[in-house]
Design an enzyme around this catalytic site. Structure first.
Site, PDB file in Angstrom:
ATOM      1  N   GLU A   1      21.807  44.476  43.435  1.00 44.46           N
ATOM      2  CA  GLU A   1      23.144  44.047  42.981  1.00 44.46           C
ATOM      3  C   GLU A   1      24.067  43.858  44.169  1.00 44.46           C
ATOM      4  OE1 GLU A   1      23.578  42.507  40.045  1.00 44.46           O
ATOM      5  OE2 GLU A   1      22.893  44.352  39.084  1.00 44.46           O
TER       6      GLU A   1
ATOM      7  N   LEU B   1      25.941  38.900  31.574  1.00 47.12           N
ATOM      8  CA  LEU B   1      24.576  38.424  31.306  1.00 47.12           C
ATOM      9  C   LEU B   1      24.441  36.922  31.584  1.00 47.12           C
ATOM     10  CD1 LEU B   1      23.893  40.480  28.037  1.00 47.12           C
ATOM     11  CD2 LEU B   1      23.217  41.044  30.382  1.00 47.12           C
TER      12      LEU B   1
ATOM     13  N   GLU C   1      30.268  26.144  40.451  1.00 47.47           N
ATOM     14  CA  GLU C   1      31.045  27.353  40.149  1.00 47.47           C
ATOM     15  C   GLU C   1      31.919  27.751  41.348  1.00 47.47           C
ATOM     16  OE1 GLU C   1      29.119  30.021  37.645  1.00 47.47           O
ATOM     17  OE2 GLU C   1      30.616  31.599  37.903  1.00 47.47           O
TER      18      GLU C   1
ATOM     19  N   ASP D   1      22.217  34.089  39.422  1.00 43.41           N
ATOM     20  CA  ASP D   1      22.284  33.817  37.984  1.00 43.41           C
ATOM     21  C   ASP D   1      21.663  32.464  37.641  1.00 43.41           C
ATOM     22  OD1 ASP D   1      23.702  36.112  38.260  1.00 43.41           O
ATOM     23  OD2 ASP D   1      25.655  35.250  37.773  1.00 43.41           O
TER      24      ASP D   1
ATOM     25  N   TYR E   1      35.599  41.036  42.916  1.00 44.76           N
ATOM     26  CA  TYR E   1      34.341  40.437  43.391  1.00 44.76           C
ATOM     27  C   TYR E   1      34.575  39.753  44.736  1.00 44.76           C
ATOM     28  CZ  TYR E   1      29.990  37.724  43.221  1.00 44.76           C
ATOM     29  OH  TYR E   1      28.758  37.174  43.510  1.00 44.76           O
TER      30      TYR E   1
HETATM   31  C1  GLA Z   1      27.600  38.144  39.546  1.00 43.61           C
HETATM   32  C2  GLA Z   1      27.350  36.922  40.436  1.00 43.61           C
HETATM   33  C3  GLA Z   1      25.972  37.005  41.102  1.00 43.61           C
HETATM   34  C4  GLA Z   1      25.780  38.343  41.809  1.00 43.61           C
HETATM   35  C5  GLA Z   1      26.155  39.501  40.879  1.00 43.61           C
HETATM   36  C6  GLA Z   1      26.138  40.842  41.582  1.00 43.61           C
HETATM   37  O1  GLA Z   1      26.720  38.127  38.478  1.00 43.61           O
HETATM   38  O2  GLA Z   1      27.429  35.732  39.689  1.00 43.61           O
HETATM   39  O3  GLA Z   1      25.795  35.938  41.999  1.00 43.61           O
HETATM   40  O4  GLA Z   1      26.525  38.400  42.999  1.00 43.61           O
HETATM   41  O5  GLA Z   1      27.457  39.332  40.304  1.00 43.61           O
HETATM   42  O6  GLA Z   1      24.852  41.170  41.969  1.00 43.61           O
END
Ligand code: GLA
Length: 382
Positions: free
Chosen positions: A31, A122, A157, A169, A218
């Site tokens: 993560e 998700l 994005e 993702d 983030y």
């Molecule tokens: C979000 C982002 C991913 C990744 C996760 C953390 O889901 O979209 O690219 O950085 O957070 O692992």
């Protein structure tokens, strides 16, 4: 599901659509490593977005959803497209990126529908992007490699929606495989499949706290990682991401970092090592070791990266007490959203009821619990 969806599309737009699906994902481990050029281990899950598309002989793209109230109509050749700050930006961002890559398509009607819980970490947004990319490529009569589609959706994005997400993702939505997780090197984008033992289910516990990492924390974490890289470059100019910093570098030079950056770096460096050990553990069918690594990952995200929250911690602690669970951790960006649990298939019902009851007692929140398996990635739906 797709039969009803096609009928719904035809009723609204008076034309049969071509339909594409893209799954959500859960991350087993790794993560906040993707944007540090590190390793991740996600799996596509049995929740999907459907995208239906048919040309409309007009000048505008018309975008609607069966779940969201917002809809949009935007001209195909707008020289200054502006984000609207709703879900339709994912569609438009992909359209703009495909046009910038040289694809030409007619204006079309697009209908989006799905069952991926939103704001739960998700990857419902990545699934929209990937499904739309497949639909618009089909409309253009064009082709693109799967990795290029994933990076194009990520750019949509990053640049149009304004979220600085990594590649995980979109990559998992496009490359998922039944019964497998993916071990991805987010620098080279090379990957391999890792088989998940049949005897466990992927159980996802939704804290029901909406994650709100999008613009704020983030991006702060990303900036902190970049500052840490700058610090380590003083010793090794070749370092271009935290991926390049070794545990030895951290031991030798870490003390000179501000305390917060030391913690952030320690998470990323230790998490990368855990992902590789997790892949080995799964290759050996060693679920006990896998579970231990998942737990360590959660502690590191909680204490060093500081992206967990009391609700996620409570779900992980409840799972840790269950004999049916091998391992549990928060999954996705954090600050809410879900935990991922590897649970003995035969004991899933008992696990669900213990966790739901315990969580309700502790937090006065009724969690949603989804039992799923790893599924194939995005594609057309006949
Ligand atoms: C979000 C982002 C991913 C990744 C996760 C953390 O889901 O979209 O690219 O950085 O957070 O692992």
């Amino acid at each position: 599901m797709s039969g009803d969806f096609k009928a719904e599309f035809a009723a609204r737009f008076r034309r049969p659509p071509r339909v594409f699906q893209a799954p959500g994902r859960v991350n087993l481990i790794g993560e906040h490593t993707d944007y540090n050029d590190g390793y991740v281990m996600p799996a596509a899950i049995g929740f999907h977005t459907l995208v239906g598309c048919a040309p409309n002989n007009g000048e505008n793209f018309v975008v609607r959803s069966l779940q969201q109230a917002d809809s949009a109509a935007f001209p195909i050749g707008d020289p200054h497209p502006q984000p609207r700050h709703d879900w339709t930006d994912y569609v438009r961002g992909v359209q703009i990126q495909l046009q910038a890559s040289g694809f030409r398509f007619a204006a079309a009607n697009l209908l989006v529908s799905g069952n991926i819980p939103m704001g739960a970490g998700l990857s419902s947004s990545a699934a929209i992007e990937v499904g739309v990319a497949l639909a618009l490529l089909d409309l253009a009569g064009g082709a693109m490699g799967r990795t290029a589609i994933a990076t194009l959706c990520q750019r949509a994005e990053n640049e149009f929606v304004g979220a600085r997400c990594g590649i995980m993702d979109q990559f998992s939505s496009i490359y998922g495989r039944t019964g497998h997780a993916l071990l991805v090197d987010c620098r080279s984008l090379e990957f391999r499949y890792v088989a998940l033992p049949d005897r466990v289910s992927l159980v996802i516990c939704n804290s029901m706290v909406k994650h709100s990492h999008k613009a704020g924390e983030y991006n702060v974490r990303r900036a902190e990682c970049e500052r840490s890289v700058g610090y380590f470059q003083a010793w090794h100019p070749a370092i271009s991401a935290l991926r390049d910093v070794t545990e030895e570098d951290l031991r030798r030079h870490g003390d000179g970092l501000p305390a917060v950056l030391l913690r952030r770096s320690r998470h990323v460096i230790s998490e990368n090592a855990r992902v590789l050990r997790a892949a080995d553990a799964l290759d050996r069918g060693d679920l006990e070791s896998m579970g231990k690594l998942m737990h360590e990952s959660h502690i590191s995200l909680r204490d060093d990266y500081e992206v967990s929250c009391p609700e996620l911690d409570a779900l992980v602690e409840l799972a840790a007490k269950s004999p049916a669970s091998y391992g549990a951790r928060m999954t996705g960006g954090g600050f809410g959203g879900c935990t991922i649990n590897l649970v003995e298939r035969e004991a899933v019902d008992e696990f669900k009821s213990v966790v739901a009851k315990g969580y309700k007692n502790l937090m006065s929140i009724e969690p949603e619990i989804y039992v799923t398996t790893a599924v194939d990635g995005a594609g057309s739906v006949e």
